[in-house]
Scaffold this motif. Structure first.
Motif, PDB file in Angstrom:
ATOM      1  N   CYS A 156       0.844  -1.194   0.000  1.00  0.00           N
ATOM      2  CA  CYS A 156       0.000   0.000   0.000  1.00  0.00           C
ATOM      3  C   CYS A 156       0.884   1.250   0.000  1.00  0.00           C
ATOM      4  CB  CYS A 156      -0.895  -0.023   1.241  1.00  0.00           C
ATOM      5  SG  CYS A 156      -2.029   1.358   1.371  1.00  0.00           S
ATOM      6  N   PRO A 157       0.660   2.186  -0.929  1.00  0.00           N
ATOM      7  CA  PRO A 157       1.440   3.424  -0.929  1.00  0.00           C
ATOM      8  C   PRO A 157       1.251   4.212   0.368  1.00  0.00           C
ATOM      9  CG  PRO A 157       0.195   3.194  -2.960  1.00  0.00           C
ATOM     10  CD  PRO A 157      -0.298   2.132  -2.025  1.00  0.00           C
ATOM     11  N   VAL A 158       2.292   4.933   0.766  1.00  0.00           N
ATOM     12  CA  VAL A 158       2.271   5.696   2.011  1.00  0.00           C
ATOM     13  C   VAL A 158       2.520   7.174   1.726  1.00  0.00           C
ATOM     14  CG1 VAL A 158       3.521   6.059   4.179  1.00  0.00           C
ATOM     15  CG2 VAL A 158       2.995   3.745   3.420  1.00  0.00           C
ATOM     16  N   PHE A 159       1.776   8.012   2.439  1.00  0.00           N
ATOM     17  CA  PHE A 159       2.001   9.454   2.429  1.00  0.00           C
ATOM     18  C   PHE A 159       2.509   9.847   3.806  1.00  0.00           C
ATOM     19  CE2 PHE A 159      -0.796   9.008  -1.123  1.00  0.00           C
ATOM     20  CZ  PHE A 159      -0.443  10.029  -1.989  1.00  0.00           C
ATOM     21  N   THR A 160       3.614  10.573   3.844  1.00  0.00           N
ATOM     22  CA  THR A 160       4.183  11.060   5.101  1.00  0.00           C
ATOM     23  C   THR A 160       4.937  12.345   4.811  1.00  0.00           C
ATOM     24  OG1 THR A 160       5.531  10.472   7.013  1.00  0.00           O
ATOM     25  CG2 THR A 160       6.300   9.698   4.883  1.00  0.00           C
ATOM     26  N   ASP A 161       5.386  13.011   5.867  1.00  0.00           N
ATOM     27  CA  ASP A 161       6.150  14.242   5.664  1.00  0.00           C
ATOM     28  C   ASP A 161       7.604  13.959   5.300  1.00  0.00           C
ATOM     29  OD1 ASP A 161       7.269  13.432   8.041  1.00  0.00           O
ATOM     30  OD2 ASP A 161       6.614  15.159   9.200  1.00  0.00           O
ATOM     31  N   GLY A 162       7.967  12.689   5.235  1.00  0.00           N
ATOM     32  CA  GLY A 162       9.319  12.318   4.833  1.00  0.00           C
ATOM     33  C   GLY A 162      10.275  12.129   5.987  1.00  0.00           C
ATOM     34  N   ASP A 163       9.853  12.440   7.208  1.00  0.00           N
ATOM     35  CA  ASP A 163      10.727  12.325   8.367  1.00  0.00           C
ATOM     36  C   ASP A 163      10.764  10.893   8.916  1.00  0.00           C
ATOM     37  OD1 ASP A 163      12.480  13.368  10.280  1.00  0.00           O
ATOM     38  OD2 ASP A 163      10.851  13.710  11.706  1.00  0.00           O
TER      39      ASP A 163
END
Length: 108
Positions: free
Chosen positions: A47-54
Motif C-alpha cells: 500500500c502506498p504511504v504518504f508522510t512528511d518524509g521524516d
C-alpha cells in the motif's frame, strides 16, 4: 480511477489500542501517517504511504497529498532488506525464527 474517500476508508488505531486483526493493506488506496509503524506495515503490504518524509521509510513515501489519485509505489526491496538485517540476530536467522514468524503472520 478517481480517489474518493469516505468514512469507511479511514482507519485509525490509537497508540494504546491493540490491533487483533491484521490490516489487509491491499484493500486500501493509501496510508497517511506521520512516523508510525503503520507506514512500514502498509508498505510491506503493498500500500502506498504518504508522510512528511521524516519517517524511516520516507524515501519510499509520497509527500504531496495532491498526488493521492496516483501515488508512487517504488521498489521496496532494498529498504526491507536493510530493515530485516537489523531485525534478527544471526542465531535467530540460522534457527529459522524469522521465517516461522512470517509464516505465522501469513506473509510466507
Amino acid at each position: 480511477g478517481r480517489c474518493v474517500l469516505d468514512a469507511q476508508d479511514i482507519v485509525r488505531h490509537h497508540l494504546v489500542q491493540r490491533v487483533v486483526e491484521a490490516i489487509d493493506w491491499r484493500r486500501h488506496w493509501a496510508c497517511v501517517v506521520h512516523k508510525s509503524n503503520s507506514g512500514n506495515e502498509a508498505l510491506f503490504g503493498g500500500c502506498p504511504v504518504f508522510t512528511d518524509g521524516d519517517a524511516d521509510y520516507g524515501e519510499l513515501s509520497n509527500r504531496d497529498l495532491s498526488a493521492a489519485e496516483n501515488p508512487k509505489m517504488p521498489d521496496r526491496s532494498d529498504y526491507f532488506h536493510r530493515l530485516a538485517y537489523a531485525q534478527w540476530r544471526l542465531d535467530e536467522i540460522k534457527g529459522g525464527k524469522p521465517f516461522a514468524a512470517y509464516r505465522s503472520m501469513g506473509l510466507l
